[in-house]
Motif scaffolding. Structure first.
Motif, PDB file in Angstrom:
ATOM      1  N   VAL A   1       0.850  -1.200   0.000  1.00  0.00           N
ATOM      2  CA  VAL A   1       0.000   0.000   0.000  1.00  0.00           C
ATOM      3  C   VAL A   1       0.889   1.255   0.000  1.00  0.00           C
ATOM      4  O   VAL A   1       1.042   1.918  -1.019  1.00  0.00           O
ATOM      5  CB  VAL A   1      -0.982  -0.007   1.205  1.00  0.00           C
ATOM      6  N   GLY A   2       1.479   1.573   1.120  1.00  0.00           N
ATOM      7  CA  GLY A   2       2.418   2.695   1.168  1.00  0.00           C
ATOM      8  C   GLY A   2       1.745   4.038   1.384  1.00  0.00           C
ATOM      9  O   GLY A   2       0.561   4.220   1.071  1.00  0.00           O
ATOM     10  N   ARG A   3       2.522   4.978   1.925  1.00  0.00           N
ATOM     11  CA  ARG A   3       1.910   6.269   2.263  1.00  0.00           C
ATOM     12  C   ARG A   3       1.585   7.100   1.023  1.00  0.00           C
ATOM     13  O   ARG A   3       0.597   7.831   1.008  1.00  0.00           O
ATOM     14  CB  ARG A   3       2.786   7.046   3.237  1.00  0.00           C
ATOM     15  N   GLU A   4       2.383   6.983  -0.045  1.00  0.00           N
ATOM     16  CA  GLU A   4       2.100   7.777  -1.257  1.00  0.00           C
ATOM     17  C   GLU A   4       0.742   7.393  -1.847  1.00  0.00           C
ATOM     18  O   GLU A   4      -0.026   8.238  -2.287  1.00  0.00           O
ATOM     19  CB  GLU A   4       3.194   7.575  -2.322  1.00  0.00           C
ATOM     20  N   TYR A   5       0.480   6.087  -1.826  1.00  0.00           N
ATOM     21  CA  TYR A   5      -0.776   5.577  -2.383  1.00  0.00           C
ATOM     22  C   TYR A   5      -1.977   6.157  -1.630  1.00  0.00           C
ATOM     23  O   TYR A   5      -2.949   6.624  -2.238  1.00  0.00           O
ATOM     24  CB  TYR A   5      -0.755   4.050  -2.304  1.00  0.00           C
ATOM     25  N   THR A   6      -1.911   6.140  -0.295  1.00  0.00           N
ATOM     26  CA  THR A   6      -3.043   6.659   0.482  1.00  0.00           C
ATOM     27  C   THR A   6      -3.174   8.168   0.285  1.00  0.00           C
ATOM     28  O   THR A   6      -4.277   8.699   0.211  1.00  0.00           O
ATOM     29  CB  THR A   6      -2.907   6.338   1.990  1.00  0.00           C
ATOM     30  N   ARG A   7      -2.028   8.858   0.185  1.00  0.00           N
ATOM     31  CA  ARG A   7      -2.063  10.317  -0.042  1.00  0.00           C
ATOM     32  C   ARG A   7      -2.724  10.624  -1.389  1.00  0.00           C
ATOM     33  O   ARG A   7      -3.584  11.501  -1.500  1.00  0.00           O
ATOM     34  CB  ARG A   7      -0.638  10.870  -0.017  1.00  0.00           C
ATOM     35  N   GLU A   8      -2.298   9.875  -2.424  1.00  0.00           N
ATOM     36  CA  GLU A   8      -2.868  10.112  -3.767  1.00  0.00           C
ATOM     37  C   GLU A   8      -4.384   9.909  -3.762  1.00  0.00           C
ATOM     38  O   GLU A   8      -5.121  10.666  -4.393  1.00  0.00           O
ATOM     39  CB  GLU A   8      -2.262   9.121  -4.772  1.00  0.00           C
ATOM     40  N   HIS A   9      -4.839   8.898  -3.040  1.00  0.00           N
ATOM     41  CA  HIS A   9      -6.273   8.632  -3.037  1.00  0.00           C
ATOM     42  C   HIS A   9      -7.039   9.652  -2.201  1.00  0.00           C
ATOM     43  O   HIS A   9      -8.216   9.910  -2.463  1.00  0.00           O
ATOM     44  CB  HIS A   9      -6.551   7.186  -2.610  1.00  0.00           C
ATOM     45  N   ASP A  10      -6.390  10.223  -1.208  1.00  0.00           N
ATOM     46  CA  ASP A  10      -7.011  11.334  -0.473  1.00  0.00           C
ATOM     47  C   ASP A  10      -7.175  12.523  -1.416  1.00  0.00           C
ATOM     48  O   ASP A  10      -8.222  13.162  -1.454  1.00  0.00           O
ATOM     49  CB  ASP A  10      -6.126  11.714   0.718  1.00  0.00           C
ATOM     50  N   GLN A  11      -6.134  12.786  -2.202  1.00  0.00           N
ATOM     51  CA  GLN A  11      -6.167  13.933  -3.119  1.00  0.00           C
ATOM     52  C   GLN A  11      -7.186  13.738  -4.241  1.00  0.00           C
ATOM     53  O   GLN A  11      -7.926  14.647  -4.575  1.00  0.00           O
ATOM     54  CB  GLN A  11      -4.777  14.118  -3.743  1.00  0.00           C
ATOM     55  N   SER A  12      -7.203  12.525  -4.805  1.00  0.00           N
ATOM     56  CA  SER A  12      -8.082  12.286  -5.966  1.00  0.00           C
ATOM     57  C   SER A  12      -9.502  11.926  -5.541  1.00  0.00           C
ATOM     58  O   SER A  12     -10.407  11.895  -6.369  1.00  0.00           O
ATOM     59  CB  SER A  12      -7.521  11.144  -6.818  1.00  0.00           C
ATOM     60  N   ARG A  13      -9.692  11.646  -4.257  1.00  0.00           N
ATOM     61  CA  ARG A  13     -10.994  11.212  -3.719  1.00  0.00           C
ATOM     62  C   ARG A  13     -11.486   9.952  -4.410  1.00  0.00           C
ATOM     63  O   ARG A  13     -12.688   9.746  -4.592  1.00  0.00           O
ATOM     64  CB  ARG A  13     -12.043  12.329  -3.837  1.00  0.00           C
ATOM     65  N   GLU A  14     -10.532   9.086  -4.782  1.00  0.00           N
ATOM     66  CA  GLU A  14     -10.917   7.820  -5.420  1.00  0.00           C
ATOM     67  C   GLU A  14     -10.781   6.674  -4.431  1.00  0.00           C
ATOM     68  O   GLU A  14      -9.823   6.641  -3.644  1.00  0.00           O
ATOM     69  CB  GLU A  14      -9.993   7.536  -6.609  1.00  0.00           C
ATOM     70  N   PHE A  15     -11.694   5.738  -4.497  1.00  0.00           N
ATOM     71  CA  PHE A  15     -11.622   4.578  -3.618  1.00  0.00           C
ATOM     72  C   PHE A  15     -10.360   3.762  -3.952  1.00  0.00           C
ATOM     73  O   PHE A  15     -10.061   3.528  -5.128  1.00  0.00           O
ATOM     74  CB  PHE A  15     -12.870   3.700  -3.794  1.00  0.00           C
ATOM     75  N   PRO A  16      -9.619   3.307  -2.925  1.00  0.00           N
ATOM     76  CA  PRO A  16      -8.383   2.555  -3.176  1.00  0.00           C
ATOM     77  C   PRO A  16      -8.657   1.100  -3.565  1.00  0.00           C
ATOM     78  O   PRO A  16      -8.322   0.158  -2.833  1.00  0.00           O
ATOM     79  CB  PRO A  16      -7.656   2.647  -1.819  1.00  0.00           C
ATOM     80  N   GLU A  17      -9.286   0.956  -4.725  1.00  0.00           N
ATOM     81  CA  GLU A  17      -9.785  -0.357  -5.140  1.00  0.00           C
ATOM     82  C   GLU A  17      -8.657  -1.409  -5.208  1.00  0.00           C
ATOM     83  O   GLU A  17      -8.833  -2.558  -4.779  1.00  0.00           O
ATOM     84  CB  GLU A  17     -10.465  -0.214  -6.511  1.00  0.00           C
ATOM     85  N   GLY A  18      -7.494  -0.990  -5.751  1.00  0.00           N
ATOM     86  CA  GLY A  18      -6.395  -1.956  -5.921  1.00  0.00           C
ATOM     87  C   GLY A  18      -5.964  -2.546  -4.580  1.00  0.00           C
ATOM     88  O   GLY A  18      -5.841  -3.777  -4.431  1.00  0.00           O
ATOM     89  N   ALA A  19      -5.749  -1.693  -3.582  1.00  0.00           N
ATOM     90  CA  ALA A  19      -5.306  -2.172  -2.268  1.00  0.00           C
ATOM     91  C   ALA A  19      -6.418  -2.960  -1.580  1.00  0.00           C
ATOM     92  O   ALA A  19      -6.157  -3.951  -0.885  1.00  0.00           O
ATOM     93  CB  ALA A  19      -4.879  -0.986  -1.400  1.00  0.00           C
ATOM     94  N   TYR A  20      -7.660  -2.518  -1.788  1.00  0.00           N
ATOM     95  CA  TYR A  20      -8.805  -3.230  -1.186  1.00  0.00           C
ATOM     96  C   TYR A  20      -8.851  -4.670  -1.716  1.00  0.00           C
ATOM     97  O   TYR A  20      -9.042  -5.627  -0.957  1.00  0.00           O
ATOM     98  CB  TYR A  20     -10.088  -2.480  -1.531  1.00  0.00           C
ATOM     99  N   ARG A  21      -8.638  -4.814  -3.015  1.00  0.00           N
ATOM    100  CA  ARG A  21      -8.661  -6.163  -3.622  1.00  0.00           C
ATOM    101  C   ARG A  21      -7.520  -7.025  -3.082  1.00  0.00           C
ATOM    102  O   ARG A  21      -7.651  -8.222  -2.904  1.00  0.00           O
ATOM    103  CB  ARG A  21      -8.564  -6.068  -5.150  1.00  0.00           C
ATOM    104  N   LYS A  22      -6.363  -6.372  -2.846  1.00  0.00           N
ATOM    105  CA  LYS A  22      -5.237  -7.132  -2.290  1.00  0.00           C
ATOM    106  C   LYS A  22      -5.564  -7.638  -0.885  1.00  0.00           C
ATOM    107  O   LYS A  22      -5.203  -8.755  -0.507  1.00  0.00           O
ATOM    108  CB  LYS A  22      -3.980  -6.250  -2.222  1.00  0.00           C
TER     109      LYS A  22
END
Ligand SMILES: Cc1cc2nc3c(=O)[nH]c(=O)nc-3n(C[C@H](O)[C@H](O)[C@H](O)COP(=O)(O)OP(=O)(O)OC[C@H]3O[C@@H](n4cnc5c(N)ncnc54)[C@H](O)[C@@H]3O)c2cc1C
Length: 380
Positions: free
Chosen positions: A24-45
């Protein structure tokens, strides 16, 4: 009394942290906060790991983890973002309602897809007129005996994840006049005609997304009710200890990161020829936060251990939740000050921890409500 994790618990803790760091990583969560997109890839993992089934009994395809193992999971998945943890945890509670109180048909219909990461849930309790006073809901569901359907009318607010593709909303609706025993929990797919889901522009839960929902003559089969009519309040409340425990654990996980980031930053930043971390005022703030993060963690695992013994832990869970929420807020508040102007930049993450920690003091039962529960348990 032993304050250490067992070998199994330590291994589990390391496993989830390693997963979060590598997958997952902190950059990934930051990007999804910014884009307001659900973190589908990490959720599936996470689904692939089988971890969505932590609260589901083995006979329905889950893992049946105990509260301590569950708290360890929630603490670790929140290390970069409370919002990310909420993306994972929110659906898990409705799945628990279905596994514990649903019919065999509902379990067959909903659980395999949920465990595979394909089907999500949202819980719709709050309304414009029913926030902390959650039993005051006025959304109505009446039974149409001609068609054997529930017909829903009303308005919900702040329902996280209700807009996600394929989400099913567990709606707490009024089916009778009695305050608590007049409430029922009804499953409503979000693409049912008459359901209007609108995203709310909140400063937190940006990647999960929070919504307002309007129900206008919405019809679902009679079999979509979880449990019997009038059991909604009791069923929604069944997982309350788990929910508040998981929130408290997640606040601890994120407060730990906020403090670690503050320590690292102040060690690396030099002003007046010295690292910021050498100034006593900053050192003392960090030392005090260290005490609070550790105390919050002990409250969380005290509550989890009591629950794992099968004992009632209402007071302990509320104590953990309110203390951990205040700790997450105070730690990120001090982090904001210690990072100076750089705290205002998303790439330093502190402003996100700060926003999310503020929400921790309200979501899942506000701090004032937790203190009222504690006082009641104290006989006050
Ligand atoms: C981002 C976000 C996500 C959310 N997700 C969901 C969700 O998925 N599903 C859902 O159903 N709801 C959700 N909520 C709603 C959340 O549970 C409510 O916001 C919360 O319960 C508080 O209700 P309220 O906002 O109406 O505040 P109010 O109840 O109006 O409270 C306002 C203030 O008054 C205080 N107060 C109220 N009553 C008392 C009292 N008796 N004694 C002392 N103080 C009191 C409160 O503590 C608070 O500080 C979400 C909210 C947010 C902001």
């Amino acid at each position: 009394m032993d304050f250490q994790f067992t070998d199994d618990q330590r291994l589990w803790n390391e496993t989830v942290h390693r997963f979060m760091d590598r997958e997952v990583g902190r950059e990934y969560t930051r990007e999804h906060d910014q884009s307001r997109e659900f973190p589908e890839g990490a959720y599936r993992k996470i689904a692939k790991q089988g971890w969505l089934g932590l609260l589901v009994p083995e006979r329905y395809g889950g893992v049946d983890a105990d509260p301590v193992m569950y708290a360890i999971f929630c603490e670790a998945i929140a290390k970069f973002s409370l919002d990310f943890a909420a993306c994972v945890m929110t659906s898990m509670f409705t799945a628990t309602n279905i596994s514990s109180s649903g019919t065999d048909e509902q379990r067959e219909q909903y659980l395999p897809g949920f465990l595979a990461g394909e089907r999500k849930f949202s819980i719709a309790i709050s309304e414009p007129g029913a926030g902390s006073d959650a039993a005051g809901v006025s959304t109505r569901a009446r039974l149409d005996s001609d068609t054997d359907e529930w017909v829903l009318d009303g308005n919900k607010v702040f329902c996280s994840g209700a807009h996600l593709p394929g989400a099913t909303i567990a709606v707490l609706a009024r089916t009778g006049d009695e305050r608590h025993r007049g409430l029922s929990l009804i499953l409503v797919p979000n693409d049912t005609p008459g359901v209007d889901v609108r995203k709310m522009n909140t400063i937190v839960r940006r990647s999960l997304g929070t919504t307002e929902i309007f129900f206008s003559d919405v019809r679902v089969p009679r079999t979509n009710i979880i449990g019997e009519p009038g059991q909604g309040w009791q069923i929604a409340g069944q997982h309350l200890e788990y929910e508040r425990l998981s929130l408290a654990a997640s606040y601890v996980g994120n407060a730990r990161t906020a403090l670690d980031d503050t320590i690292e930053y102040t060690k690396g930043r030099t002003q007046f020829g010295r690292p910021l971390s050498s100034f006593q005022v900053l050192k003392h703030r960090m030392a005090e936060n260290e005490c609070h993060v550790e105390a919050a963690r002990l409250l969380v695992y005290n509550a989890a251990t009591k629950m794992a013994r099968g004992e009632r832990a209402m007071k302990e869970v509320s104590m953990a939740k309110v203390f951990a929420a205040d700790t997450a807020f105070q730690t990120s508040f001090n982090g904001m000050q210690a990072l100076g102007g750089y705290a205002q930049l998303p790439e330093y993450d502190m402003e996100r921890y700060f926003r999310e920690a503020k929400h921790a003091m309200v979501g899942g039962g506000a701090n004032e409500i937790q203190r009222s529960i504690i006082a009641k348990e104290m006989g006050l």
